[in-house]
Design an enzyme around this catalytic site. Sequence first.
Site, PDB file in Angstrom:
ATOM      1  N   SER A  66      25.772  87.497 -18.021  1.00 41.73           N
ATOM      2  CA  SER A  66      25.681  86.250 -18.779  1.00 41.73           C
ATOM      3  C   SER A  66      25.430  86.531 -20.254  1.00 41.73           C
ATOM      4  O   SER A  66      24.504  87.263 -20.607  1.00 41.73           O
ATOM      5  CB  SER A  66      24.541  85.375 -18.232  1.00 41.73           C
ATOM      6  OG  SER A  66      24.309  84.262 -19.063  1.00 41.73           O
ATOM      7  N   SER A  95      33.322  80.421 -15.567  1.00 40.03           N
ATOM      8  CA  SER A  95      32.908  81.822 -15.461  1.00 40.03           C
ATOM      9  C   SER A  95      31.800  81.980 -14.425  1.00 40.03           C
ATOM     10  O   SER A  95      31.290  81.001 -13.886  1.00 40.03           O
ATOM     11  CB  SER A  95      32.411  82.335 -16.823  1.00 40.03           C
ATOM     12  OG  SER A  95      31.141  81.775 -17.128  1.00 40.03           O
ATOM     13  N   SER A 117      28.743  83.240 -14.921  1.00 40.57           N
ATOM     14  CA  SER A 117      27.442  83.497 -15.540  1.00 40.57           C
ATOM     15  C   SER A 117      26.293  82.779 -14.838  1.00 40.57           C
ATOM     16  O   SER A 117      25.136  83.144 -15.029  1.00 40.57           O
ATOM     17  CB  SER A 117      27.470  83.098 -17.017  1.00 40.57           C
ATOM     18  OG  SER A 117      27.564  81.694 -17.154  1.00 40.57           O
ATOM     19  N   LYS A 164      23.757  76.844 -18.897  1.00 36.78           N
ATOM     20  CA  LYS A 164      22.743  77.868 -18.619  1.00 36.78           C
ATOM     21  C   LYS A 164      21.485  77.180 -18.090  1.00 36.78           C
ATOM     22  O   LYS A 164      21.397  75.964 -18.021  1.00 36.78           O
ATOM     23  CB  LYS A 164      22.389  78.658 -19.892  1.00 36.78           C
ATOM     24  CG  LYS A 164      23.556  79.297 -20.610  1.00 36.78           C
ATOM     25  CD  LYS A 164      24.185  80.437 -19.845  1.00 36.78           C
ATOM     26  CE  LYS A 164      25.369  81.016 -20.624  1.00 36.78           C
ATOM     27  NZ  LYS A 164      26.092  82.050 -19.832  1.00 36.78           N
TER      28      LYS A 164
END
Length: 298
Positions: free
Chosen positions: A259, A91, A93, A170
């Site tokens: 996100s 993705s 994010s 992250k």
Amino acid sequence: MNFDLALILVVLTALTGVIWLIDKLAFAPARNRRAVSIEQIAALSDAERKARMQEALREPVITEYARSFFPVLVLILVFRSFIAEPFKIPSGSMMPTLLVGDFILVNKFSYGLRLPVLNNRIVDLGEPRRGDVIVFRYPGYQCDREGVPVRSGSPCYEPLSPVPKQDYIKRVIGLPGDEVTYRNKVILVNGVEIAQTYVGPYIGPAEAGRNLDGAQVKDEMLSETSHRMMTMPRNAGLEGTWRVPEASYFVMGDNRDGSADSRYWGFVPEANLVGKAIVIWMNWDNSIDFRRIGTVIN
């Protein structure tokens, strides 16, 4: 469908090892005895005796495969569990740092050696630092004692639904004990504003189906080394203040308005850590982007 590759490797390694061991202890001695008895038959010619001995000593097919694959599986399991593991970015994010189609390598011993599948830390080698890009097992939405999703640093870690076996990536924003505030697209840690420097509009591959017109790229100084992040001026984004519990981390994506992170589902427990993202070794999104190969992640 989610496959637990670590569990599959452990099962295959154990299975091949057990088959090989059982054959070594139970069946190989019998084959050796048959070979000795054949050796003692004087009436046979040398060629016949050799052929019969080879036949008597021949391992079952399943044992041959187990003996061949066991050391290979052990090496793969050790490397993947304790040294490094590849991951694919699914993705956007973490844009602009990481793009859809990036294949990254994750250092598995940065935050201690962990048992495969169980993920229990057996050797303590370090802790995440603010600004690290980490891979972790998604903890699921966390709730407070009234069953409300975590939005303000509640210490409750009871998931509202079964936690999927899924890896997330992250950036570490808050360490245990930190107070993290996100307001007007700016981060404050323990009351200190994290410096940002405007770089320019986002230019580059866009995630399929996402409109990035107007996205602003900035340099952010969470640590001694700056990193790129981006925001969408027309998107408000979730704001608030969170107190990070012990043995937990507050994480956010570099694509701040695209996100799902600690602002929405809570903190990352230390037990969920997988490793530190260190380098992009391939990018494939319809074609290979050679410019991204070898890019160090910071």
